[in-house]
Design a protein around this motif. Structure first.
Motif, PDB file in Angstrom:
ATOM      1  N   ASN A  42      -8.384 -95.200  15.224  1.00  0.00           N
ATOM      2  CA  ASN A  42      -7.785 -94.504  16.367  1.00  0.00           C
ATOM      3  C   ASN A  42      -7.881 -92.984  16.238  1.00  0.00           C
ATOM      4  O   ASN A  42      -7.337 -92.260  17.065  1.00  0.00           O
ATOM      5  CB  ASN A  42      -6.301 -94.881  16.501  1.00  0.00           C
ATOM      6  CG  ASN A  42      -6.112 -96.340  16.810  1.00  0.00           C
ATOM      7  OD1 ASN A  42      -6.879 -96.920  17.571  1.00  0.00           O
ATOM      8  ND2 ASN A  42      -5.101 -96.939  16.214  1.00  0.00           N
ATOM      9  N   GLN A  43      -8.530 -92.534  15.161  1.00  0.00           N
ATOM     10  CA  GLN A  43      -8.672 -91.115  14.848  1.00  0.00           C
ATOM     11  C   GLN A  43      -7.356 -90.456  14.417  1.00  0.00           C
ATOM     12  O   GLN A  43      -7.188 -89.254  14.520  1.00  0.00           O
ATOM     13  CB  GLN A  43      -9.304 -90.341  16.033  1.00  0.00           C
ATOM     14  CG  GLN A  43     -10.690 -90.830  16.420  1.00  0.00           C
ATOM     15  CD  GLN A  43     -11.661 -90.763  15.241  1.00  0.00           C
ATOM     16  OE1 GLN A  43     -11.925 -89.694  14.717  1.00  0.00           O
ATOM     17  NE2 GLN A  43     -12.182 -91.904  14.825  1.00  0.00           N
ATOM     18  N   ASP A  44      -6.427 -91.277  13.944  1.00  0.00           N
ATOM     19  CA  ASP A  44      -5.163 -90.760  13.420  1.00  0.00           C
ATOM     20  C   ASP A  44      -5.332 -90.367  11.964  1.00  0.00           C
ATOM     21  O   ASP A  44      -5.972 -91.076  11.185  1.00  0.00           O
ATOM     22  CB  ASP A  44      -4.064 -91.827  13.517  1.00  0.00           C
ATOM     23  CG  ASP A  44      -3.555 -91.989  14.935  1.00  0.00           C
ATOM     24  OD1 ASP A  44      -3.357 -90.982  15.624  1.00  0.00           O
ATOM     25  OD2 ASP A  44      -3.349 -93.154  15.358  1.00  0.00           O
ATOM     26  N   ALA A  45      -4.711 -89.241  11.601  1.00  0.00           N
ATOM     27  CA  ALA A  45      -4.722 -88.767  10.223  1.00  0.00           C
ATOM     28  C   ALA A  45      -3.495 -89.317   9.493  1.00  0.00           C
ATOM     29  O   ALA A  45      -2.391 -89.310  10.050  1.00  0.00           O
ATOM     30  CB  ALA A  45      -4.720 -87.243  10.190  1.00  0.00           C
ATOM     31  N   PRO A  46      -3.661 -89.760   8.264  1.00  0.00           N
ATOM     32  CA  PRO A  46      -2.531 -90.305   7.514  1.00  0.00           C
ATOM     33  C   PRO A  46      -1.324 -89.359   7.456  1.00  0.00           C
ATOM     34  O   PRO A  46      -0.186 -89.794   7.640  1.00  0.00           O
ATOM     35  CB  PRO A  46      -3.116 -90.552   6.113  1.00  0.00           C
ATOM     36  CG  PRO A  46      -4.575 -90.770   6.356  1.00  0.00           C
ATOM     37  CD  PRO A  46      -4.915 -89.861   7.499  1.00  0.00           C
ATOM     38  N   LEU A  47      -1.556 -88.080   7.215  1.00  0.00           N
ATOM     39  CA  LEU A  47      -0.453 -87.132   7.098  1.00  0.00           C
ATOM     40  C   LEU A  47       0.318 -86.991   8.404  1.00  0.00           C
ATOM     41  O   LEU A  47       1.547 -86.932   8.411  1.00  0.00           O
ATOM     42  CB  LEU A  47      -0.973 -85.757   6.643  1.00  0.00           C
ATOM     43  CG  LEU A  47       0.090 -84.699   6.380  1.00  0.00           C
ATOM     44  CD1 LEU A  47       1.046 -85.130   5.267  1.00  0.00           C
ATOM     45  CD2 LEU A  47      -0.567 -83.377   6.032  1.00  0.00           C
TER      46      LEU A  47
END
Length: 169
Positions: A42-47
């Motif tokens: 989903n193009q989400d960054a872990p942080l």
């Protein structure tokens, strides 16, 4: 191809562990080489996800492992600090500030800083944290509102008083 597949599996495992607030597993995955900056499908960054959810121990683990504080979400292009401020995650905000995130970064679509987001959601404790970290009170959103003007327009009386007090110093 196998290496790429392993990276995707690691990322899925890392994001799954984050989404379950499983700090122990996040730590193990990081120890075993999971890329803390790799975006999920989903193009989400872990942080950004961990900060938004207020998973403070995971935020710290990601930061300690070199997570990119400039990473943004795919929708509003907001940083992890924006996410923490919007969601009222004060401890996550403090951690991000300690790791030198740009507290005055403005989102490209609305021009909001993390302070604007905290005001929008009436997250008083996060506002206090951002003011203590010297958030720039002169920055204007794309609709030309300073933090004080936004607080007044939203009738956030406690926040208005905090900002005015900070401006008097």
């Amino acid at each position: 191809m196998v290496h790429l597949l392993l990276k995707l599996i690691d990322m899925t495992a890392l994001m799954n562990a984050i989404n379950k607030n499983n700090a122990t597993l996040v730590g193990q995955l990081i120890e075993n080489g999971a890329d803390v900056n790799e975006l999920d499908s989903n193009q989400d960054a872990p942080l950004v996800i961990a900060a938004y959810k207020g998973y403070d121990q995971i935020v710290k683990s990601l930061l300690d492992a070199g997570a990119d504080v400039t990473a943004v979400d795919p929708g509003m292009k907001a940083t992890a600090l924006h996410a923490a401020a919007y969601a009222g995650r004060n401890e996550a905000a403090k951690l991000l500030i300690a790791y030198h995130i740009d507290i005055n970064k403005q989102g490209p679509y609305n021009g909001y800083t993390a302070l604007h987001d905290a005001i929008w959601q009436n997250n008083v404790e996060v506002v206090k944290t951002l003011l203590d970290a010297n958030a720039d009170l002169k920055l204007l959103s794309n609709d030309h509102k300073s933090a004080l003007e936004l607080a007044k327009s939203k009738n956030r009386k406690e926040i208005v008083a905090l900002i005015q007090s900070k401006m008097e110093k």
